[in-house]
Structure formats: structure tokens, C-alpha cells
Scaffold this motif. Structure first.
Motif, mmCIF file in Angstrom:
data_model
loop_
_atom_site.group_PDB
_atom_site.id
_atom_site.type_symbol
_atom_site.label_atom_id
_atom_site.label_comp_id
_atom_site.label_asym_id
_atom_site.label_seq_id
_atom_site.Cartn_x
_atom_site.Cartn_y
_atom_site.Cartn_z
ATOM 1 N N THR A 130 0.835 -1.201 0.000
ATOM 2 C CA THR A 130 0.000 0.000 0.000
ATOM 3 C C THR A 130 0.868 1.249 0.000
ATOM 4 O O THR A 130 2.015 1.235 0.454
ATOM 5 N N ALA A 138 -2.982 6.792 4.511
ATOM 6 C CA ALA A 138 -3.145 6.357 3.126
ATOM 7 C C ALA A 138 -2.964 7.533 2.173
ATOM 8 O O ALA A 138 -3.411 8.652 2.437
ATOM 9 N N GLN A 144 -2.453 6.835 -5.299
ATOM 10 C CA GLN A 144 -2.852 5.433 -5.236
ATOM 11 C C GLN A 144 -3.104 4.881 -6.635
ATOM 12 O O GLN A 144 -2.702 3.751 -6.957
ATOM 13 N N ASP A 170 -4.242 -2.778 -2.915
ATOM 14 C CA ASP A 170 -5.624 -2.294 -2.821
ATOM 15 C C ASP A 170 -6.425 -3.213 -1.896
ATOM 16 O O ASP A 170 -6.622 -4.406 -2.189
ATOM 17 N N ARG A 171 -6.905 -2.665 -0.786
ATOM 18 C CA ARG A 171 -7.648 -3.450 0.201
ATOM 19 C C ARG A 171 -9.005 -3.935 -0.317
ATOM 20 O O ARG A 171 -9.579 -4.884 0.221
ATOM 21 N N ILE A 185 -4.863 -6.891 2.971
ATOM 22 C CA ILE A 185 -3.808 -6.663 1.985
ATOM 23 C C ILE A 185 -3.093 -7.982 1.730
ATOM 24 O O ILE A 185 -2.760 -8.714 2.665
#
Length: 442
Positions: A130, A138, A144, A170-171, A185
Motif C-alpha cells: 500500500t 493512506a 494510489q 488495494d484493500r 492486503i
């Protein structure tokens, strides 16, 4: 004399560390035929590591290496450095293998995916990629999205299913067969990586990797990080840069206000030397930045001891700031580091001057002494014998005027009020030429 001592100190220190610029490579074993280079990818991913890998890959190519093994053990690091390293690996002339000996997390996973093949050691892992900002939160959607595109591209580079690379970053991506559900993750174990095609083999030792890639009889050369490169990796870290600049600027400022050449000057000069040394070794700075720094320092010294109404001083400060910016790999990061250093220096200097004071060479060009009555300084001889004597106001006192006291006509000032001409007055205080009188009531 003090300036000469500073210059001599810096020259000696530079001479002492100049020998560290020579890169070293060691041969682990020798043999006839093919040549394989082993390059460690260790610790945090940052620009210093990128500079080391660039030198190592260039050396391998110049020596005609047939294969490069990258032994990976990193918790990740900075995205910009990871992108540069990935590009180096993709464009390397020899075939490449990423041997994950312990962990390839975050940026380390991305770097490994750019190798031609991946081999993992038992107990190692790869993933958890991440993107976070400097505060540990984040990253924004733009960062992202760009990172996910990079992960996808790296996976597809060697025909790997990109869904697993995306799940590392990407969760929201779920992979039920690997027990990856929402808000998790992906981090692959060696067995999982082998199952989904993200590793070609699980092997324990370097010798097994060499046998797997078909180079068990090749000559092996292992690149090692030199001491100078270790220093460079430390001092080029974005967290360390503002600390070094703060110590350097604060130390030199305090040295100007302290007697002799002492701890502040040594700390300040050492911090700046470490900064430029690290950036020179890492390849971010060139000789021109050192020359520009030297010109700036000389101009500042000339301004201090031969004032030019600030012209040379401003040019000198501009030259020093320009050398810092030119030596940086990221202009915005350097400007932020310089801003932090300026704030720290100003605040610390104010506190130092307030509670400690100063007694350095600038006392010769800055007037700090005060001359007041409480120190016994007056503009004329004090006629203390006039105190308590009486006389007559020859003019109206409002509040100043002329009075006759004894046989003298003197300029006096009333204690505060209006006094008519001809009224009787009494001297209440005398300080230099200032004689204060008060009206005497009948």
C-alpha cells in the motif's frame, strides 16, 4: 585566525574521507566461463540504494555478466526511488533474478516484480504494497491510482496475473482462494507465490538458485555497499536531510556568536560536509555544487568583515541555497528541508541569544554596549553642588526656561508644572546638564 581554522578543519576532513569514494567489489569465487553478479537489495528503499544499484548494474554490464541475482530483503521505502530502481532492473542487459531471502514488502515487492524471474526462500514473504504519505496515512487517490498502474505493469511485464499485484496494494480486492477478503492486503508466502505464478521456485540458498538458473559453474562476483555508500544512503534519506541542514546552519550561526572555534562550528561544518559528501557519492551532486557552496561562503565572510550594505551577503546566501537545490534529487523536498532548517535556526538562535548571550567575532562589527546614566555616562559634568539650592525663575518655565541660582544663569526644567516668571524655585535633581527645579511656595 578563526576563519582559517575553519577552512583547515574542513580541508582535513574532506581529505580524510576522499578515499571512501572508490567503489569496491569482491569476488566470492572464480572459475572459467560465465559470470554472474550478486547484488544485495537491503534495508530501506531510498535514493542511496538506487545509486548503489545503478553503479552495481553498470559494473556488471561493463564486465560482461551473463546474469544478475538481486538478493532482496527490504521492508519497502519511497515510491520515487522504487520507480528508479525498477527501471534499472527492467533495462539491465543481463538476465535478472530476484531472490527474496526474507521479505520483499511494499516497494520491495514492486522491485522484485520487475525482474525476469522470482525465487523465494522458505519463510520469506512478498506483498503488502500500500502507498502511504509522510504522516503514515493512506495516500490520496491520485497517488494510489498511479501506484496501482505501476504494480499492474510490473506484473504483466513477465506475464503474471496482475490481480495479485493489485491486491497487494488495494484493500478492496478480494481473492477468496487465498483467504483475502475485504479490507485485507495480500502478502504471499513462498507456497502461495508458487501457486499463483509469482515465483518460479522456492529455494533455500544462493547455490541452489545458481543451479536453478543454470550457472552453478559460473564465476560469482558479489557487489558490496562501501562505507561511503552506507553514509550516502543515510544522509540522503528525506528524513535525515532537514536534520543535517538544521544542524549545519544552526551550528555555523552559533559559532559566529561564540569565542574560539568550538563545538557549534565543528557540528555545523561536519553536518554540511556529510550532506554534500552523501549527495556526491549518490550521484545527485557534482563538483559545480561544491564550487557554488564555496563561493557563497566566501561572499558571506566578506560581507561580515567588509560590509557591502548586504549585497554580497544576499548573493552569498543565494549561492549556498542554489548549491543545496542543485545537489538534491527532489527540488520540492529540498525546499521544504531548507524551510525547516531556517525555522529551527531562527528559533534556536533567538533562545540562545536571549538566555546565553554571545561573545564571538561578530561583536567586532555589532555594537552591543549601552551608555546610560545608570552606568555613569552623562553628556556633561554634573553640578551636583547645585542640588537643594534655591533661586529665581528669570523666564516662564513651561517646563523649560532660565533661572538664576546663586550667581549663575542656568537652563533649567520644571519638575512637571508651569512656573511663573519671578517665582522662587529649588533644585531637586541634577544629571549632567539637566537641572530640575520645583517651585517653592511661600
Amino acid at each position: 585566525m578563526k576563519i582559517w581554522r575553519i577552512a583547515i578543519y574542513m580541508l582535513i576532513l574532506l581529505a580524510g574521507i576522499s578515499g571512501l569514494f572508490i567503489p569496491v567489489q569482491q569476488a566470492e569465487s572464480s572459475g572459467e566461463g560465465e559470470l554472474v553478479y550478486v547484488i544485495p537489495v537491503e534495508k530501506e528503499v531510498e535514493r542511496g540504494l538506487q545509486a548503489f544499484l545503478e553503479r552495481s548494474i553498470r559494473t556488471a554490464e561493463e564486465e560482461g555478466a551473463s546474469h544478475i541475482i538481486f538478493e532482496v530483503d527490504t521492508p519497502g521505502g519511497f515510491v520515487d526511488a522504487a520507480g528508479g530502481i525498477a527501471s534499472l532492473i527492467r533495462n539491465a542487459e543481463p538476465d535478472t533474478t530476484a531472490f527474496i531471502v526474507e521479505r520483499a514488502l511494499s516497494a520491495g515487492a514492486y522491485i522484485s516484480l520487475n525482474a525476469d524471474q522470482i525465487v523465494m526462500a522458505p519463510g520469506s514473504n512478498m506483498g503488502s504494497a500500500t502507498v502511504v504519505d509522510g504522516g503514515g496515512s493512506a495516500a490520496d487517490d491520485k497517488a494510489q491510482s498511479a501506484w496501482l498502474a505501476n504494480m499492474r505493469e510490473a506484473a504483466e511485464l513477465n506475464d503474471r496475473d496482475p490481480v495479485y499485484a493489485l491486491a497487494m496494494a488495494d484493500r478492496s480486492i478480494e481473492i477468496p482462494e487465498l483467504d483475502i477478503t475485504d479490507d485485507n492486503i495480500l502478502t504471499l508466502t513462498p507456497g502461495q507465490a508458487l501457486e499463483v505464478g509469482y515465483a518460479e521456485e522456492v529455494l533455500s540458498t544462493r547455490e541452489e538458485v545458481l543451479s536453478f538458473i543454470g550457472y552453478e559453474d559460473a564465476e560469482i562476483r558479489e557487489m558490496e555497499v562501501t562505507f561511503s555508500e552506507q553514509v550516502a544512503r543515510f544522509v540522503t534519506n528525506p528524513i535525515i536531510v532537514p536534520i543535517l541542514l538544521s544542524i549545519g546552519s544552526l551550528g555555523l550561526v552559533l559559532e559566529l556568536y561564540s569565542p574560539g572555534f568550538g563545538i557549534p562550528g565543528i557540528m555545523g561544518a561536519s553536518a554540511l560536509i556529510l550532506f554534500f559528501f552523501g549527495h556526491l557519492v549518490a550521484g545527485f551532486a557534482g563538483l559545480e555544487t561544491v564550487i557554488l557552496l564555496g563561493v557563497g561562503i566566501v561572499l558571506l565572510l566578506i560581507e561580515v568583515f567588509s560590509p557591502s550594505f548586504g549585497v554580497l551577503g544576499f548573493i552569498g546566501i543565494g549561492a549556498i541555497m542554489g548549491s543545496l537545490v542543485l545537489s538534491s534529487y527532489d527540488t520540492s523536498m529540498m525546499l521544504m528541508s531548507m524551510f525547516i532548517a531556517i525555522i529551527v535556526t531562527v528559533v534556536a538562535s533567538v533562545l540562545f541569544f536571549k538566555y546565553v548571550g554571545y561573545n564571538g567575532p561578530l561583536k567586532r562589527v555589532v555594537l552591543v554596549d549601552q551608555a546610560g546614566n545608570d552606568q555613569g555616562y552623562v553628556s556633561a559634568d554634573t553640578k551636583s553642588e547645585l542640588k537643594d539650592q534655591t533661586g529665581t525663575a528669570l523666564t516662564i518655565l513651561r517646563p523649560s526656561g532660565v533661572a538664576e541660582i546663586g550667581d549663575e544663569r542656568l537652563d533649567v526644567v520644571s519638575e512637571g508644572g508651569y512656573i511663573e516668571q519671578g517665582r522662587k524655585v529649588k533644585v531637586v535633581s541634577v544629571s549632567g546638564s539637566r537641572i530640575v527645579v520645583r517651585e517653592v511656595k511661600d
